[in-house]
Design a protein around this motif. Structure first.
Motif, PDB file in Angstrom:
ATOM      1  N   ALA A   1       0.819  -1.214   0.000  1.00  0.00           N
ATOM      2  CA  ALA A   1       0.000   0.000   0.000  1.00  0.00           C
ATOM      3  C   ALA A   1       0.850   1.259   0.000  1.00  0.00           C
ATOM      4  O   ALA A   1       0.696   2.139  -0.857  1.00  0.00           O
ATOM      5  N   ALA A   2       1.762   1.349   0.958  1.00  0.00           N
ATOM      6  CA  ALA A   2       2.563   2.575   1.068  1.00  0.00           C
ATOM      7  C   ALA A   2       3.531   2.708  -0.110  1.00  0.00           C
ATOM      8  O   ALA A   2       3.763   3.808  -0.617  1.00  0.00           O
ATOM      9  N   LEU A   3       4.071   1.573  -0.562  1.00  0.00           N
ATOM     10  CA  LEU A   3       5.021   1.629  -1.681  1.00  0.00           C
ATOM     11  C   LEU A   3       4.330   2.113  -2.959  1.00  0.00           C
ATOM     12  O   LEU A   3       4.856   2.970  -3.677  1.00  0.00           O
ATOM     13  N   LEU A   4       3.156   1.565  -3.228  1.00  0.00           N
ATOM     14  CA  LEU A   4       2.436   1.984  -4.435  1.00  0.00           C
ATOM     15  C   LEU A   4       2.005   3.439  -4.341  1.00  0.00           C
ATOM     16  O   LEU A   4       2.133   4.200  -5.312  1.00  0.00           O
ATOM     17  N   ALA A   5       1.498   3.826  -3.177  1.00  0.00           N
ATOM     18  CA  ALA A   5       1.071   5.218  -3.012  1.00  0.00           C
ATOM     19  C   ALA A   5       2.264   6.156  -3.154  1.00  0.00           C
ATOM     20  O   ALA A   5       2.184   7.207  -3.818  1.00  0.00           O
ATOM     21  N   GLY A   6       3.389   5.778  -2.577  1.00  0.00           N
ATOM     22  CA  GLY A   6       4.583   6.615  -2.679  1.00  0.00           C
ATOM     23  C   GLY A   6       5.097   6.688  -4.105  1.00  0.00           C
ATOM     24  O   GLY A   6       5.484   7.753  -4.600  1.00  0.00           O
ATOM     25  N   TYR A   7       5.047   5.542  -4.793  1.00  0.00           N
ATOM     26  CA  TYR A   7       5.482   5.522  -6.197  1.00  0.00           C
ATOM     27  C   TYR A   7       4.555   6.405  -7.048  1.00  0.00           C
ATOM     28  O   TYR A   7       5.008   7.205  -7.864  1.00  0.00           O
ATOM     29  N   GLU A   8       3.262   6.263  -6.798  1.00  0.00           N
ATOM     30  CA  GLU A   8       2.281   7.044  -7.556  1.00  0.00           C
ATOM     31  C   GLU A   8       2.494   8.542  -7.333  1.00  0.00           C
ATOM     32  O   GLU A   8       2.363   9.344  -8.253  1.00  0.00           O
ATOM     33  N   GLN A   9       2.833   8.907  -6.114  1.00  0.00           N
ATOM     34  CA  GLN A   9       3.009  10.335  -5.801  1.00  0.00           C
ATOM     35  C   GLN A   9       4.444  10.798  -6.040  1.00  0.00           C
ATOM     36  O   GLN A   9       4.763  11.977  -5.847  1.00  0.00           O
ATOM     37  N   GLY A  10       5.309   9.880  -6.450  1.00  0.00           N
ATOM     38  CA  GLY A  10       6.686  10.266  -6.808  1.00  0.00           C
ATOM     39  C   GLY A  10       7.550  10.628  -5.610  1.00  0.00           C
ATOM     40  O   GLY A  10       8.499  11.397  -5.758  1.00  0.00           O
TER      41      GLY A  10
END
Lengths: 173, 560
Positions: free
Chosen positions: B12-21
């Motif tokens: 969850a956090a990895l994808l959200a962080g990746y999405e937000q750069g």
């Protein structure tokens, strides 16, 4: 392949292509731009495609290169997956079942309604109000990690629901 | 897709962080590593971005509210009526696609810009059609429409005109699209909902022009009966341009309505009839027209809306009989033939699944959902037993010889069935006139005979438990109709009406009763004051048997 067939085939896979591009550029508007540009280039090369598999592989490759090039042009900090991962991800896209924009929109609308009020509110804050996870955490007085976790579960739920919806429609037709 | 919702929590956090750069190098490395080694994570990564792209697209449409018409059409923001929003998104997606197809195909390769691709200007788009039989060339949802005539024979079609006027055509109706601000009504009924940006939108009729002044209004047009204009909200101006009243203008406000004779000689104030025109979705009634091989839908006033399913639907339906709404908000429908299936449909009549495959020698009749969430049905005429559906198959729940200690007791025609508020299953035997109570699925011995609840009824056909009372339809003679039979002494549930062979009936919230009279081939709504409304006047029924009240919303939808 003739131009109309090329357009229709690429259009049929639109949600998938836009998702693929979004996974690289991570900006929806940029993803739309890349998709349009890729589409135009596919039309220009329509004579060269032997079949749909060839066309779709070509579109994925061009879309990927266009995305990376666009990020460079925009001077975006390339926080990107490495090339090996992109290759693997790209080949995974080729195994996904295509879904038309209309089917996707209808299924999504149906599935959003199945969510609790609270879950829908989270989605609205994230996408209608464009709040980041941290901003949502501030507004709702929760920890960011908890917001990300909850959002992520809502995504999973939505995704499962959409797959069920489209599968049942597919079976019906 | 088989993974539980929690399976990818760590992403969850990895994808959200990746999405937000904003991933750190270490986090990015962790994501890379995970995607290299976990094919399920890669699949979810792709589905995640496909999903979030769709959600963004959905809210982008919501924010702009506009659907891209040709540039000649004013692209002002639109205001969609309540309950229509999802249509807008689907339609917007479809219109974008279609417009793009036209544009891209005709776009000159290697030129910097193209000229107008289509020649004709799209002035409307079909957002949704429900049970429509087209009288003109069929339209598909999302299709941009240029100036042309549109006719439907039945059902309802919702169109968006110009930059935001919603037009709903209801039943046998024909209109001509003249432009983004004007349509001509040839016949039938239509509701118009005009956002403020479309003020001045007008509807032309013979000798009449109805102009919107920021409102929601409805028009009915008939060559014989003349014209009715009903204002549901805001104001309209009705201008007479022919006949004896030529030049006269009538201003109508909300809740006002006027009738103009066909020769335009007189204008009379009439009562607003919201129900006949309301394009918002209300409660609906589904009627199984068994011998007609179809299920028809009506509003509560008996106004025919269209077909729910027919023998030509996919998959084809033979002799539809028992019909019930499930706790999931879907409609379950039995084929009343030996080996008949029970099929599941969504509220629009779209097939979803085969819920029960059907068994040789078993003819499903009345359907009921139990407190355990399972579907039960009677087989009144073939095996004469009660069944429960489990894992897509029918299993005997109450055998024909239902009392092991009294082998002579058996069902004659077990037709009606319902659960009472204690979870007991009540079954009406038309042959014996008895209503028997059996232990429900949550009892220690499910299906065991408990007691005789009522006897001596006249051919009871259906049962209904409501407000702590048991109702039964009785048939034959002057007593035909719906009766309250327990716990108080039997009493007719509606004013006396001449009925023949009543199969099923429903009590409605306002105290009125829907009654299906099979031999008369009619369905009535008997109001509390004795007034009778006939259902299906527009569409002749061939052999109605069962009826279902389909509420506006599924009350369980919000529960997770």
């Amino acid at each position: 392949m003739d131009r109309e067939t090329v357009v229709r085939r690429v259009m049929t896979h639109r949600p998938m292509f836009v998702g693929f591009i979004l996974s690289i550029v991570r900006d929806y508007h940029l993803a739309e731009d890349v998709y349009q540009e890729t589409m135009v280039r596919a039309i220009e090369h329509s004579d060269t495609f032997e079949n749909e598999t060839h066309l779709l592989a070509w579109v994925r490759k061009v879309a990927r290169n266009e995305s990376i090039e666009l990020l460079r042009r925009k001077n975006r900090e390339p926080v990107m997956l490495n090339a090996e991962v992109l290759d693997l991800v790209e080949s995974e896209w080729s195994r996904m079942t295509p879904m038309s924009s209309q089917d996707m929109a209808q299924a999504l609308e149906h599935c959003l309604k199945q969510l609790t009020q609270r879950s829908r509110r989270l989605i609205e804050m994230r996408y209608a109000q464009s709040l980041t996870g941290h901003e949502i955490a501030r507004v709702t007085d929760r920890k960011p990690q908890s917001v990300y976790q909850t959002l992520h579960r809502v995504y999973r739920k939505l995704n499962d629901c959409i797959q069920r919806q489209t599968a049942s429609r597919g079976a019906a037709s | 897709m088989t993974q539980a919702a929690e399976h990818f929590d760590d992403l969850a956090a990895l994808l959200a962080g990746y999405e937000q750069g904003n991933l750190s190098p270490a986090e990015l490395a962790a994501l890379n590593d995970r995607l290299v080694h976990d094919v399920e994570a890669r699949r979810w990564f792709n589905e995640y971005f496909q999903l979030t792209a769709a959600i963004r697209s959905r809210y982008q449409v919501d924010a702009t509210g506009s659907i891209p018409f040709e540039s000649a059409v004013d692209a002002a923001p639109t205001v969609a009526p309540r309950g229509m929003t999802w249509l807008k998104y689907a339609a917007a997606a479809a219109v974008i696609l279609l417009a793009a197809v036209g544009w891209l195909i005709q776009r000159p390769v290697s030129s910097s810009e193209s000229s107008s691709p289509t020649g004709r200007i799209a002035i409307a788009t079909l957002l949704h059609s429900r049970n429509v039989t087209w009288g003109s060339d069929p339209l598909t949802e999302g299709m941009p429409i240029a100036d042309r005539t549109i006719a439907i024979r039945e059902g309802r079609a919702d169109l968006m005109i110009g930059a935001g006027t919603m037009m709903s055509l209801i039943g046998d109706t024909e209109v001509r699209l003249d432009g983004p601000m004007h349509v001509t009504m040839i016949r039938g009924r239509a509701v118009f909902d005009c956002p403020p940006s479309m003020k001045g939108f007008s509807v032309g009729l013979p000798g009449v022009e109805v102009m919107d002044l920021g409102t929601r209004f409805a028009v009915a047009q008939s060559e014989v009966d003349g014209t009715e204009v009903h204002v549901l909200k805001g104001h309209v101006r009705v201008s007479l341009t022919g006949g004896a009243m030529n030049g006269r203008q009538i201003e109508l406000a909300a809740n006002q309505a006027v009738h103009l004779t066909a020769d335009r000689s007189t204008a009379t104030d009439i009562a607003l009839n919201v129900h006949a025109f309301d394009s918002e979705r209300g409660d609906e009634v589904l009627i199984s027209d068994t011998r007609g091989d179809r299920v028809l839908r009506y509003d509560l006033n008996g106004q025919y809306i269209g077909r729910f399913i027919t023998s030509e639907s996919n998959p084809p339906m033979r002799r539809p009989g028992g019909i019930v709404m499930g706790p999931d908000g879907r409609v379950y429908l039995a084929e009343s033939d030996a080996g008949g299936r029970i099929l599941c449909f969504d509220r629009e009549g779209r097939y979803e699944s085969t819920y029960c495959a059907g068994s040789p020698g078993v003819t499903p009749d009345t359907l009921v959902f139990g407190p355990d969430g399972a579907l039960y049905f009677t087989d009144a005429f073939n095996s004469k037993q009660v069944y429960r559906v489990q894992r897509s198959a029918a299993h005997v729940f109450i055998a024909n010889r239902y009392a092991p200690d009294a082998p002579g007791r058996h069902f004659g025609v077990p037709r009606g069935m319902c659960f009472d508020d204690r979870g007991r299953l009540l079954v009406a035997d038309r042959e014996s006139g008895d209503v028997l109570a059996f232990a429900g699925p949550e009892a220690a011995k499910p299906g065991r005979l408990l007691e005789l609840v009522v006897d001596g009824l006249s051919r009871p056909q259906s049962l209904l438990w409501r407000d702590d009372k048991l109702y039964a339809t009785q048939t034959g003679g002057p007593g035909s109709g719906l009766w309250s039979v327990y716990p108080t002494p039997a009493a007719r549930a509606h004013p006396p009406v001449a009925l023949n062979f009543v199969v099923e009936a429903q009590r409605l919230d306002d105290g009125s009763t829907l009654v299906v009279d099979t031999s008369a081939r009619l369905v009535f709504r008997v109001l509390a004051d004795g007034e009778i409304i006939r259902f299906g006047a527009d569409e002749k029924l061939i052999g109605p048997t069962h009826v279902l009240l389909m509420p506006t919303e599924n009350p369980l939808t919000e529960k997770e």
